[in-house]
Design an enzyme around this catalytic site. Structure first.
Site, PDB file in Angstrom:
ATOM      1  N   SER A  79       0.925  -1.246  -0.121  1.00 48.68           N
ATOM      2  CA  SER A  79       0.121  -0.009  -0.127  1.00 48.68           C
ATOM      3  C   SER A  79       0.854   1.318   0.144  1.00 48.68           C
ATOM      4  CB  SER A  79      -0.823   0.110   1.219  1.00 48.68           C
ATOM      5  OG  SER A  79      -1.190   1.400   1.248  1.00 48.68           O
ATOM      6  N   HIS A 115      -1.647  -1.591  -3.784  1.00 44.41           N
ATOM      7  CA  HIS A 115      -2.814  -1.156  -3.033  1.00 44.41           C
ATOM      8  C   HIS A 115      -3.003   0.140  -3.188  1.00 44.41           C
ATOM      9  CE1 HIS A 115      -5.844  -2.537  -0.259  1.00 44.41           C
ATOM     10  NE2 HIS A 115      -5.296  -1.510   0.315  1.00 44.41           N
ATOM     11  N   ASP A 152      -5.192   3.278  -1.057  1.00 46.40           N
ATOM     12  CA  ASP A 152      -6.242   3.318  -0.174  1.00 46.40           C
ATOM     13  C   ASP A 152      -6.927   4.740  -0.251  1.00 46.40           C
ATOM     14  OD1 ASP A 152      -6.143   1.188   1.760  1.00 46.40           O
ATOM     15  OD2 ASP A 152      -3.796   1.685   1.920  1.00 46.40           O
ATOM     16  N   MET A 185      -9.674   7.630   0.896  1.00 42.86           N
ATOM     17  CA  MET A 185     -10.398   7.571   1.908  1.00 42.86           C
ATOM     18  C   MET A 185     -11.194   9.157   2.000  1.00 42.86           C
ATOM     19  SD  MET A 185      -7.791   6.651   4.855  1.00 42.86           S
ATOM     20  CE  MET A 185      -6.721   5.039   4.617  1.00 42.86           C
ATOM     21  N   HIS A 216      -8.987   0.038  -2.841  1.00 38.92           N
ATOM     22  CA  HIS A 216      -9.567   0.282  -1.614  1.00 38.92           C
ATOM     23  C   HIS A 216     -10.466   1.262  -1.428  1.00 38.92           C
ATOM     24  CE1 HIS A 216      -9.450  -0.971   3.176  1.00 38.92           C
ATOM     25  NE2 HIS A 216     -10.565  -0.883   2.465  1.00 38.92           N
ATOM     26  N   MET A 268     -12.555   3.434   0.698  1.00 44.21           N
ATOM     27  CA  MET A 268     -13.129   3.582   2.035  1.00 44.21           C
ATOM     28  C   MET A 268     -13.805   4.962   2.045  1.00 44.21           C
ATOM     29  SD  MET A 268      -9.773   2.467   4.237  1.00 44.21           S
ATOM     30  CE  MET A 268      -8.887   2.680   2.518  1.00 44.21           C
ATOM     31  N   MET A 317     -10.797  -6.750   6.765  1.00 39.86           N
ATOM     32  CA  MET A 317      -9.834  -5.713   7.730  1.00 39.86           C
ATOM     33  C   MET A 317      -9.440  -6.505   8.888  1.00 39.86           C
ATOM     34  SD  MET A 317      -9.584  -3.381   5.721  1.00 39.86           S
ATOM     35  CE  MET A 317      -8.599  -2.268   6.486  1.00 39.86           C
ATOM     36  N   ASP A 352      -5.855  -6.920   5.123  1.00 37.32           N
ATOM     37  CA  ASP A 352      -5.326  -5.675   5.028  1.00 37.32           C
ATOM     38  C   ASP A 352      -5.286  -5.122   6.504  1.00 37.32           C
ATOM     39  OD1 ASP A 352      -4.802  -3.055   4.472  1.00 37.32           O
ATOM     40  OD2 ASP A 352      -6.694  -2.609   3.375  1.00 37.32           O
TER      41      ASP A 352
END
Ligand code: DX5
Ligand code: ZN
Length: 224
Positions: free
Chosen positions: A7, A32, A34, A36, A65, A67, A136, A174
């Site tokens: 990540s 990866h 992330d 957010m 991913h 979020m 998670m 993760d």
């Protein structure tokens, strides 16, 4: 086959290309990303523009991913930006089945992601729709947190549930994955491991860290 997915959350984003090349040199299988939004989780990271920049920097599959609240409004932009796998939190939408199928229609791999406090039953009905189930092992929002030990048991139960249904999506873990627990994750049924601060840190280069993680992970897979 065990896949390692560094990540970039704890990478030096000012030198994105270098950081990604370093992960490639260490044998990363995915990158990866992330995403957010400051609502589903408190921090804000980045959106499709950064995914596009990473897409230009590597040919590795991009494991995105999300979020974010209301992923239905956003996931197509990430698909267009070059994501290969898009992971949606089951907690973020009442229509997880529909969204996973729409990802397939866009020729993307469809992942469903589940928080530590959400029971496995929340994803049971889409286990045969998802290409990947992402568990998670921390409460999402930040890199560098400690792996929640109870998640190993949850991982084993997830594997049992998938076996009982006769489906074999990838199982990704993760959060908090390190050289000292990666073998336990693999033994409990994971085959894709997100590694953030265990790859991008001050102790060693991403290349050395990835080799070390791969060595630790494979101790399980070569056991008779
Ligand atoms: C946290 C992210 C993780 C994070 C993992 O919400 O989903 O992917 O980058 O970082 P580590 O491996 O440091 O826990
Ligand atoms: Zn993540």
């Amino acid at each position: 086959m065990i896949k390692l997915a560094p990540s970039i959350l704890t990478a030096d984003l000012g030198h994105l290309d270098d950081q990604i090349r370093a992960a490639e040199a260490g044998g990363a299988d995915y990158i990866h990303l992330d995403v957010m939004d400051g609502q589903f989780v408190p921090p804000i990271t980045f959106g499709p523009l950064v995914v596009e920049a990473v897409r230009r920097a590597t040919t590795l599959p991009l494991d995105v991913h999300l979020m974010i609240v209301d992923p239905e409004r956003q996931f197509e932009a990430f698909a267009e930006a070059g994501a290969d796998i898009i992971n949606l939190h089951v907690e973020a939408t009442p229509h997880i089945d529909r969204l996973l199928r729409r990802l397939h229609a866009l020729h993307k791999r469809a992942g469903v992601c589940i928080n530590p406090g959400t029971p496995l039953s929340a994803i049971e009905e889409v286990a045969d729709v998802a290409d990947q189930v992402m568990l998670m092992a921390i409460n999402p929002g930040w890199g560098g947190q400690k792996f929640l030990p109870a998640m190993l048991d949850k991982l084993q139960r997830l594997r049992g549930m998938l076996d009982a249904r006769g489906v074999r999506p990838d199982v990704e873990v993760d959060g908090g994955v390190k050289a000292n627990n990666i073998a336990a994750c693999v033994a409990a049924g994971a085959n894709v491991l997100v590694c953030g601060s265990s790859v991008y840190n001050r102790e060693a280069s991403p290349r050395e860290n990835l080799r070390n993680l791969r060595g630790a992970a494979e101790q399980v897979s070569v056991r008779p």
